[in-house]
Design an enzyme around this catalytic site. Structure first.
Site, PDB file in Angstrom:
ATOM      1  N   ASP A   1     -13.328  -4.968  11.453  1.00 50.31           N
ATOM      2  CA  ASP A   1     -11.974  -4.836  11.976  1.00 50.31           C
ATOM      3  C   ASP A   1     -11.870  -5.420  13.386  1.00 50.31           C
ATOM      4  O   ASP A   1     -12.842  -5.894  13.966  1.00 50.31           O
ATOM      5  CB  ASP A   1     -11.566  -3.363  11.976  1.00 50.31           C
TER       6      ASP A   1
ATOM      7  N   GLU B   1     -13.336   7.775   9.078  1.00 50.02           N
ATOM      8  CA  GLU B   1     -12.818   6.677   9.893  1.00 50.02           C
ATOM      9  C   GLU B   1     -11.650   7.215  10.708  1.00 50.02           C
ATOM     10  O   GLU B   1     -10.520   7.302  10.226  1.00 50.02           O
ATOM     11  CB  GLU B   1     -12.361   5.509   9.020  1.00 50.02           C
TER      12      GLU B   1
ATOM     13  N   ASP C   1     -11.487   6.342   4.424  1.00 48.46           N
ATOM     14  CA  ASP C   1     -10.653   5.392   5.153  1.00 48.46           C
ATOM     15  C   ASP C   1      -9.365   6.054   5.631  1.00 48.46           C
ATOM     16  O   ASP C   1      -8.741   6.825   4.901  1.00 48.46           O
ATOM     17  CB  ASP C   1     -10.326   4.207   4.232  1.00 48.46           C
TER      18      ASP C   1
ATOM     19  N   GLN D   1       0.856  -1.185   0.000  1.00 52.59           N
ATOM     20  CA  GLN D   1       0.000   0.000   0.000  1.00 52.59           C
ATOM     21  C   GLN D   1       0.896   1.240   0.000  1.00 52.59           C
ATOM     22  O   GLN D   1       1.535   1.553   1.008  1.00 52.59           O
ATOM     23  CB  GLN D   1      -0.922   0.005   1.232  1.00 52.59           C
TER      24      GLN D   1
END
Length: 617
Positions: free
Chosen positions: A373, A305, A263, A231
């Site tokens: 999560d 988030e 996110d 990522q």
């Protein structure tokens, strides 16, 4: 200056209201780059023109009723497409089930194209404009959102904005040496500057993905990878990145998405010598994105988030004059709830709720018990110190409790990302398995099952008592248990979060209609709670809400008042019968039984609750 002749007056009217601030913030962030700003404004108009008439009509309706999401009418469910319906078409076929669950807000977990085995569950996107082929197409997504809208359902979707997959087109070109694409990320010729970053930037996954940088062999350079090596962090100091990512976000809005989940929001701005968390520029970026939506698609909400303590979460609402996110996760209340389950002591939860209840009622939280999560134990340890609680030891106690390693615990779950060096770990399991349903089923004990389901129901009643939007996790409506099959999949075996990401068992879901099953008990109890909540104004987001003293550290008391209705909600977190020593003078009715019940010295069974209501003339 761009030529705006012939532009739609609805768009230009919205733009004129926002443009002074848009231009100021954009210029401050990008050093007065008017060429980039002009491109940004043109991009906004292009997306507005591409927006379907039905979505524009929805925008107008929501503009006329800007508090449409705050009135207590929304009940959400988060689900993985592949686990719920197999494909997007499959989800569409099961919309009637969601309606039967009382759900009118559907959060579709990541479904954009991502590399197999290198996506962190879909959070490493290789193409922001393509659905994972095995799940369907963008046309399927549009068809699903349109079907949801016809049924009065809103759709939420994740927008992974901090990073892309290493397989994204920008990353591929960067690896090949394209300087423009390398400038979209954080590339360095040596480890000198990355090592300086490492002096102040914490590690997100110290055990499984240590460090914040990775070596890119093809480019022979170091690249920033805060979360996982695959990522690559985007460089939002580059206006091209902000323009193109906002374009990608609006593209998804134009597919019919009603709520964009931003996110990893706190991470999106990086600066040497800082923690690269919650920097001032992050709020500027979120404010710009909020205004972009208000200009192009004002019916769309932004959900931030921010998985941090309240002092860092609340600023992401912005101010009344300059709002940022419409919705934020109530993460600390979630963690404090499970702490209370383990300790049977409501004092920390009281302390947490006191903070939340004191916030302006304009602030809308998304409340939940479980999600995709793990559970991180980000509790208020300064408060707990007053009771002799030490952080590392307490985290160990909580993790032992929810693994069933403490006497009296019936919980079953697994650690995630254990860090023995810091004495820290997070936790994974379904709601039902945390509540003891799995252990009761294994023991074949009807009494144990009754207690576990009572705890599960009580926690959902507490969830529905809070102001904001309650969101269920798919499977919780039928008390779905942990799924250990993930350990047989080499692509999932190392990630214990998959224990609660199992596919919905449709055979079990059918049992919701069979009396005597755990599925029927949980589904029926939850539907009763949801129907009561929908029928009474006292659950409106604008209601007054306060803590009610119960004079019992095992019993939580919450009061609500709105338009002549007063509710006293009591929750016994103890594993033995307890009494709430309250003394309310009005005549009350128990909403669960419909019978009169004085709100005085209320007895509650282990893990029991009561919703007591009175009406004023």
């Amino acid at each position: 200056m761009i030529d705006r002749t012939g532009w739609d007056p609805v768009f230009t009217g919205r733009l004129e209201r926002a443009e002074a601030e848009l231009h100021w913030l954009y210029g401050e962030l990008y050093h007065g780059d008017d060429q980039a700003f002009d491109y940004f404004v043109s991009m906004l108009y292009r997306n507005y023109k591409e927006r379907k008439p039905s979505l524009k009509q929805q925008d107008r309706e929501r503009e006329a009723a800007p508090s449409w999401y705050k009135d207590g009418s929304l009940t959400g469910m988060m689900l993985y497409t592949q686990n719920f319906g197999g494909t997007l078409k499959g989800v569409k076929r099961h919309l009637s089930y969601l309606q039967e669950c009382g759900v009118n807000y559907v959060h579709l977990m990541p479904l954009l194209q991502s590399p197999k085995g290198r996506s962190d569950g879909g959070y490493a996107v290789s193409d922001f404009r393509a659905v994972e082929p095995e799940l369907g197409t963008m046309e399927d997504l549009e068809s699903l959102t349109a079907a949801c809208h016809k049924k009065g359902m809103s759709v939420c979707m994740d927008f992974v904005m901090n990073h892309t997959s290493e397989d994204h087109e920008w990353a591929k070109r960067a690896r090949a040496g394209d300087p423009d694409c390398q400038a979209r990320f954080f590339f360095f010729d040596s480890w000198d500057i990355p090592n300086q970053f490492e002096e102040t930037v914490p590690e997100v996954f110290p055990q499984s993905a240590p460090g914040n940088f990775s070596w890119c062999e093809e480019a022979q350079k170091v690249v920033m990878t805060t979360f996982w090596p695959y990522q690559w962090d985007l460089n939002y100091a580059n206006p091209v990145v902000f323009n193109d990512m906002t374009d990608n976000m609006l593209y998804l809005c134009n597919r019919g998405i009603d709520v964009i989940r931003l996110d990893a929001t706190p991470y999106i701005w990086k600066a040497l010598g800082t923690r690269c968390r919650n920097l001032r520029e992050v709020h500027t970026l979120v404010r710009l994105m909020r205004m972009a939506c208000e200009v192009v698609c004002p019916g769309v909400l932004l959900l931030g988030e921010i998985v941090m303590e309240p002092s860092k979460v609340v600023p992401y609402f912005g101010t009344v004059e300059k709002p940022e996110c419409h919705l934020l996760y109530n993460v600390t209340t979630m963690a404090s709830t499970w702490h209370t389950v383990a300790t049977h002591d409501v004092r920390l939860l009281n302390h947490q709720l006191e903070t939340v209840f004191a916030l302006p009622r304009d602030y809308t939280f998304l409340n939940y018990l479980r999600c995709h999560d793990d559970i991180g134990w980000g509790l208020d340890y300064e408060f707990l110190k007053d009771f002799g609680v030490e952080e590392v030891a307490h985290k160990k106690f909580l993790n032992d409790y929810f693994r069933g390693r403490i006497f009296g615990s019936q919980s079953r779950g697994e650690l995630y990302n254990d860090d023995p060096k810091l004495g820290d770990a997070r936790f994974c399991a379904t709601t039902a398995s945390l509540c003891g349903v799995e252990a009761a089923e294994q023991a074949g004990s009807p009494e144990q099952m009754e207690t576990a389901l009572r705890l599960d129901t009580m926690l959902h009643a507490f969830l529905l008592t809070q102001s904001g939007i309650p969101v269920l996790y798919s499977g919780d409506e039928i008390a779905q248990l942990n799924d250990n099959h993930y350990k047989e999949d080499p692509l999932k075996a190392e990630d214990s979060r998959y224990i609660h990401r199992g596919a919905l068992n449709w055979d079990d879901a059918k049992k919701r209609k069979t009396a005597g099953t755990k599925e029927h008990a949980m589904f029926t109890a939850l539907r009763q709670l949801e129907k009561i909540r929908a029928e009474h104004p006292v659950f409106h987001g604008a209601a007054d809400i306060w803590l009610t003293e119960t004079w019992n550290n095992r019993v939580l008391g919450i009061g609500r008042y709105y338009k002549g209705e007063k509710l006293i909600a009591l929750f016994n977190f103890g594993n033995t019968p307890e009494t709430a020593w309250i003394n309310e003078h009005e005549d009350y009715v128990n909403l669960m039984t419909g019978e009169a019940q004085p709100a005085k010295d209320v007895g509650l069974p282990a893990y029991g609750f009561a919703w007591l209501m009175t009406r004023y003339q």
